[in-house]
Design an enzyme around this catalytic site. Structure first.
Site, PDB file in Angstrom:
ATOM      1  N   SER A 138     -31.763  17.549  -2.527  1.00  0.00           N
ATOM      2  CA  SER A 138     -31.388  18.709  -1.782  1.00  0.00           C
ATOM      3  C   SER A 138     -32.358  18.825  -0.604  1.00  0.00           C
ATOM      4  O   SER A 138     -33.385  18.456  -0.603  1.00  0.00           O
ATOM      5  CB  SER A 138     -31.665  19.915  -2.616  1.00  0.00           C
ATOM      6  OG  SER A 138     -31.248  21.279  -1.919  1.00  0.00           O
ATOM      7  N   TYR A 188     -35.877  25.170  -8.752  1.00  0.00           N
ATOM      8  CA  TYR A 188     -34.723  24.241  -8.279  1.00  0.00           C
ATOM      9  C   TYR A 188     -35.555  23.528  -7.108  1.00  0.00           C
ATOM     10  O   TYR A 188     -35.386  22.134  -6.933  1.00  0.00           O
ATOM     11  CB  TYR A 188     -33.779  25.245  -7.498  1.00  0.00           C
ATOM     12  CG  TYR A 188     -32.639  24.346  -6.894  1.00  0.00           C
ATOM     13  CD1 TYR A 188     -31.697  23.849  -7.541  1.00  0.00           C
ATOM     14  CD2 TYR A 188     -32.567  23.876  -5.483  1.00  0.00           C
ATOM     15  CE1 TYR A 188     -30.800  22.976  -7.196  1.00  0.00           C
ATOM     16  CE2 TYR A 188     -31.482  23.209  -4.864  1.00  0.00           C
ATOM     17  CZ  TYR A 188     -30.651  22.731  -6.061  1.00  0.00           C
ATOM     18  OH  TYR A 188     -29.463  21.897  -5.462  1.00  0.00           O
TER      19      TYR A 188
END
Length: 251
Positions: free
Chosen positions: A143, A156
């Site tokens: 990401s 995350y």
């Protein structure tokens, strides 16, 4: 794309980027193993691939369980004789987005279990099979949050930074073994995770688009195209790389 007849596992393939990736591999005539923790969702994607003329099967797996991942790899090899590509896509976000000091243990443990430990399990077992057969290809879904700071999103961000690091370390270890390992780093992409964020903070839509030079979110299909490209034989000299697809956000 040169992926015809390759045996490809995609984890978390029941929705979002995983589903789009599975369909793209199907379009290019790969043999697709649609894996997800939710069998009904995985079967829906496999049915769509097969109806479109592709070849897809479902193997359910919870990537946080080592035994499940062992079975995923073993069943794939038992059916097809080999594993050419694994796309480690399964991932989740925290239930609560908050600062580090207020971060819940539940959110830390659950996200790390799926996004980091799950990727490790899949890489470990896929690499063992790929060594036996003389080669293979791994694509990890990281990401933009694994390259740059992400506010109120500690687990995350930590997990995606870890995926980038694991990708580079393993790529270096196996570069002489005919095994390539790369990652893609999507920016803000239309997905369940983004929907969750926008539903909690509707004002975020305008804010997020203001920092994306292209002034739009990415599409799952656009990420999938990059994944298939990295998994194809057209990219034989690419390993240990992170391909950022963010509409220019990182600029």
């Amino acid at each position: 794309m040169e992926v015809k007849d390759k045996i490809v596992i995609i984890t978390g393939a029941g929705s979002g980027i995983g589903a789009a990736t599975a369909k793209h591999f199907g379009t290019y005539q790969a043999n697709v193993i649609v894996s997800d923790i939710k069998e009904e969702k995985a079967q829906k994607i496999a049915d769509e691939i097969n109806k479109a003329g592709g070849n897809a099967k479902v193997i359910t797996a919870n990537v946080t369980k080592f035994d499940d991942v062992e079975q995923l790899i073993a069943k794939t090899v038992a059916t097809h004789g080999r594993l050419d590509v694994i796309v480690n896509n399964a991932g989740i976000g925290p239930r609560h987005m908050t600062k580090t000091g207020e971060y819940t243990l539940e959110d830390w443990n659950s996200v790390i279990a799926v996004n980091q430990t799950g990727v490790f399990y899949c890489m470990k077992l896929a690499l063992q099979q790929m060594i036996k057969q003389g080669g293979g290809n791994i694509v990890n879904i990281a990401s933009l949050a694994g390259l740059k700071a992400s506010l109120n999103n500690l687990s995350y961000s930590a997990s995606k930074f870890a995926v980038v690091g694991m990708t580079k370390s393993a790529a270096l270890e196996y570069a002489t073994k005919n095994i390539r390992i790369n990652a893609v780093c999507p920016g803000y992409t239309e997905s369940a995770l983004l929907d969750k964020l926008l539903s909690a903070r509707p004002d975020m839509d305008q804010l997020l688009k203001s920092v994306i030079p292209m002034k739009r979110y990415g599409l799952a299909e656009e990420i999938a195209e990059a994944v298939v490209w990295l998994a194809s034989d057209t990219t034989k000299f690419i390993t240990g790389q992170t391909i950022t697809l963010d509409g220019g956000t990182s600029l």
